[in-house]
Design a protein around this motif. Structure first.
Motif, PDB file in Angstrom:
ATOM      1  N   GLU A   4      -2.524  -1.361  -3.432  1.00  0.00           N
ATOM      2  CA  GLU A   4      -3.429  -0.247  -3.191  1.00  0.00           C
ATOM      3  C   GLU A   4      -2.661   1.055  -3.197  1.00  0.00           C
ATOM      4  O   GLU A   4      -1.596   1.176  -2.577  1.00  0.00           O
ATOM      5  N   GLY A   5      -3.199   2.038  -3.910  1.00  0.00           N
ATOM      6  CA  GLY A   5      -2.616   3.374  -3.932  1.00  0.00           C
ATOM      7  C   GLY A   5      -3.685   4.410  -3.663  1.00  0.00           C
ATOM      8  O   GLY A   5      -4.686   4.464  -4.374  1.00  0.00           O
ATOM      9  N   ASN A   6      -3.462   5.238  -2.660  1.00  0.00           N
ATOM     10  CA  ASN A   6      -4.471   6.216  -2.234  1.00  0.00           C
ATOM     11  C   ASN A   6      -3.883   7.617  -2.146  1.00  0.00           C
ATOM     12  O   ASN A   6      -2.726   7.792  -1.733  1.00  0.00           O
ATOM     13  N   ASN A   7      -4.700   8.599  -2.539  1.00  0.00           N
ATOM     14  CA  ASN A   7      -4.310  10.006  -2.428  1.00  0.00           C
ATOM     15  C   ASN A   7      -2.992  10.284  -3.166  1.00  0.00           C
ATOM     16  O   ASN A   7      -2.048  10.844  -2.614  1.00  0.00           O
ATOM     17  N   THR A   8      -2.966   9.883  -4.451  1.00  0.00           N
ATOM     18  CA  THR A   8      -1.797  10.149  -5.289  1.00  0.00           C
ATOM     19  C   THR A   8      -2.124  11.244  -6.307  1.00  0.00           C
ATOM     20  O   THR A   8      -3.284  11.551  -6.564  1.00  0.00           O
ATOM     21  N   GLY A   9      -1.046  11.774  -6.906  1.00  0.00           N
ATOM     22  CA  GLY A   9      -1.214  12.837  -7.884  1.00  0.00           C
ATOM     23  C   GLY A   9      -1.723  12.373  -9.227  1.00  0.00           C
ATOM     24  O   GLY A   9      -2.121  13.199 -10.067  1.00  0.00           O
ATOM     25  N   TYR A  10      -1.736  11.050  -9.477  1.00  0.00           N
ATOM     26  CA  TYR A  10      -2.309  10.574 -10.740  1.00  0.00           C
ATOM     27  C   TYR A  10      -3.119   9.295 -10.541  1.00  0.00           C
ATOM     28  O   TYR A  10      -4.333   9.338 -10.563  1.00  0.00           O
ATOM     29  N   GLU A  11      -2.469   8.135 -10.378  1.00  0.00           N
ATOM     30  CA  GLU A  11      -3.265   6.922 -10.228  1.00  0.00           C
ATOM     31  C   GLU A  11      -2.728   6.030  -9.110  1.00  0.00           C
ATOM     32  O   GLU A  11      -1.526   6.015  -8.816  1.00  0.00           O
ATOM     33  N   THR A  29       0.845  -1.191   0.000  1.00  0.00           N
ATOM     34  CA  THR A  29       0.000   0.000   0.000  1.00  0.00           C
ATOM     35  C   THR A  29       0.879   1.239   0.000  1.00  0.00           C
ATOM     36  O   THR A  29       1.911   1.284   0.689  1.00  0.00           O
ATOM     37  N   ALA A  30       0.491   2.233  -0.801  1.00  0.00           N
ATOM     38  CA  ALA A  30       1.194   3.518  -0.805  1.00  0.00           C
ATOM     39  C   ALA A  30       0.160   4.636  -0.772  1.00  0.00           C
ATOM     40  O   ALA A  30      -0.900   4.534  -1.388  1.00  0.00           O
ATOM     41  N   GLN A  31       0.486   5.707  -0.068  1.00  0.00           N
ATOM     42  CA  GLN A  31      -0.456   6.812   0.055  1.00  0.00           C
ATOM     43  C   GLN A  31       0.272   8.149   0.110  1.00  0.00           C
ATOM     44  O   GLN A  31       1.480   8.213   0.356  1.00  0.00           O
ATOM     45  N   ASN A  32      -0.510   9.199  -0.154  1.00  0.00           N
ATOM     46  CA  ASN A  32      -0.021  10.579  -0.070  1.00  0.00           C
ATOM     47  C   ASN A  32       1.179  10.835  -0.978  1.00  0.00           C
ATOM     48  O   ASN A  32       2.158  11.474  -0.595  1.00  0.00           O
ATOM     49  N   VAL A  33       1.073  10.338  -2.211  1.00  0.00           N
ATOM     50  CA  VAL A  33       2.142  10.515  -3.196  1.00  0.00           C
ATOM     51  C   VAL A  33       1.831  11.756  -4.032  1.00  0.00           C
ATOM     52  O   VAL A  33       1.225  11.680  -5.097  1.00  0.00           O
ATOM     53  N   LEU A  34       2.186  12.908  -3.515  1.00  0.00           N
ATOM     54  CA  LEU A  34       2.094  14.194  -4.212  1.00  0.00           C
ATOM     55  C   LEU A  34       0.709  14.420  -4.827  1.00  0.00           C
ATOM     56  O   LEU A  34       0.571  14.599  -6.041  1.00  0.00           O
TER      57      LEU A  34
END
Length: 440
Positions: A137-144, A106-111
């Motif tokens: 899972e990717g959440n709150n990113t600048g693209y996808e 999971t990764a989050q808050n990526v710009l």
């Protein structure tokens, strides 16, 4: 192996060599401070910062596994981050590997405040072969949230999600980013049980002579967006959204699209094909099956003056709800060359509409279908339908006397020669008068 039960601040990248599984145990979260020394890699002209990735980007990567990591990139300005928002970034990334896997990451808050041509990903798989992202899972990113990008071959995303991302929840697409050389034809890709709060997208790139092909999207719980140049696409057992084909970015050309059992209750159609931006949309060999609408929505809606659909089949589809729509609506100047409706059920309204001036349906063929005894089979509004055939019997604009069920076969479409352009559908004798006027 990384083992911890706490959140740790991490300022350098983790690089995983070939034939190694890198796994985090416990409640282990990596946080990236504003001042860091992360690696960057240049792919197709674009430089990307990364947190966790395979070590070998030269094309020899193999058997790399990244598992059970949680990354908080801490790139959200609303939470005090001073990171540059338009930096191309991938938090968890496998590039140019064979037999690789990202699992349970999971990764989050990526710009999330990024803009323009830059790209930010929670989890990214690119230019790889026979590799997968599972439970990513990717959440709150600048693209996808989760991306399968560039020339992937034989790759999968399974149970992947994205929430609160700027553009896409999950996407299969070509390579892009600030400074990138665009491109990458992908083939043999599967998206299974993926979703999020925006959409799952498949976006091909390049000339129509170089389509990305053989894509399966199954059991996804949100809208499935199809764009660009694609071939042989299967969308199966979708729920909660529609299949959405739009020309928002560039021309869209699709040869071979099969949609089976698409359920939707929050869009205007199970399959929606449209453009109002001037881009060409050309869809050939469209098959929709096993799709049943019990709400006031169409099975297929096609609209926009630059949109053409040819050789479209609807089989075992139904519409059974009160409202002003039917199985198929072609409007706003769109063209449908041939519609085949086999085994369809339209009990509560017209089966096919041609709405709006300039809209054209060249030919409609019904077979083995249950059509309404109280509504016309087709409706013209301001559009044009050149030919209608019902079980091989009826033909539009036939000359002859005023309609009479004793003179015409059940299922015929006939023109009243005393009122040019006024068409009737001939019912069996159980319908009073034997004929219903078709709306014009």
């Amino acid at each position: 192996m990384f083992s911890s039960s706490e959140t740790v601040s991490w300022s350098e990248s983790v690089r995983v060599p070939n034939n190694v599984k890198c796994e985090a145990w416990g409640d282990f979260t990596i946080e990236i401070p504003d001042s860091h020394n992360l690696d960057s890699e240049t792919v197709r002209g674009a430089s990307y910062d990364l947190v966790i990735a395979n070590k070998d980007f030269s094309g020899s990567g193999a058997d790399v596994a990244i598992e059970s990591f949680s990354v908080d990139y801490q790139g959200d300005p609303s939470n005090g981050s001073s990171k540059t928002q338009d930096q191309n970034t991938a938090a968890v990334w496998l590039h140019d590997v064979s037999d690789g896997v990202v699992r349970d990451c999971t990764a989050q808050n990526v710009l999330p405040d990024a803009s323009g041509p830059s790209r930010q990903f929670g989890v990214l798989l690119s230019d790889s072969t026979d590799s997968a992202v599972i439970d990513g899972e990717g959440n709150n990113t600048g693209y996808e949230g989760v991306g399968l990008r560039a020339a992937n071959q034989g790759c999968k995303a399974i149970r992947c999600r994205g929430e609160n991302n700027r553009v896409h929840s999950v996407q299969v697409g070509y390579w892009t980013g600030e400074g990138a050389t665009l491109g990458g034809v992908f083939d043999d890709i599967t998206l299974r049980d993926c979703g999020g709060d925006i959409e799952v997208a498949v976006h091909g790139y390049g000339a129509a002579s170089e389509p990305s092909s053989n894509i399966t999207v199954e059991d996804c719980s949100t809208t499935v967006a199809l764009l660009g140049h694609l071939e042989n696409i299967d969308v199966e057992d979708g729920e909660g959204g529609c299949v959405d084909i739009a020309g928002t970015d560039n021309d869209t050309v699709i040869d071979g699209l099969n949609v089976h059992h698409q359920e939707t209750d929050n869009n205007e159609a199970a399959v929606r094909i449209y453009d109002f931006s001037g881009n060409v949309i050309d869809i050939d060999n469209l098959n929709i099956s096993g799709t049943h609408m019990n709400v006031d929505k169409q099975v297929l809606r096609v609209y926009g003056s630059t949109v053409t659909v040819r050789n479209a089949w609807l089989s075992n589809c139904s519409y059974n709800a009160a409202g002003s729509v039917g199985l198929v609506d072609v409007g706003a100047g769109a063209t449908a060359e041939t519609l085949y409706l086999r085994g369809v059920y339209a009990n509560s309204n017209e089966a096919v509409w041609a709405t709006d001036t300039g809209s054209l349906i060249q030919r409609v063929v019904f077979s083995d279908s249950h059509l309404s005894d109280t509504f016309p089979t087709v409706a013209f509004d301001s559009g044009t339908i050149n030919s209608v055939i019902i079980d091989g019997k009826g033909e539009a604009a036939l000359a002859g006397a005023a309609p009479d069920a004793t003179n015409w076969q059940t299922g015929d479409i006939v023109e009243d020669t005393d009122n040019a352009g006024t068409l009737y559908y001939i019912h069996d004798d159980s319908v009073s008068g034997g004929a219903s006027q078709i709306a014009t």
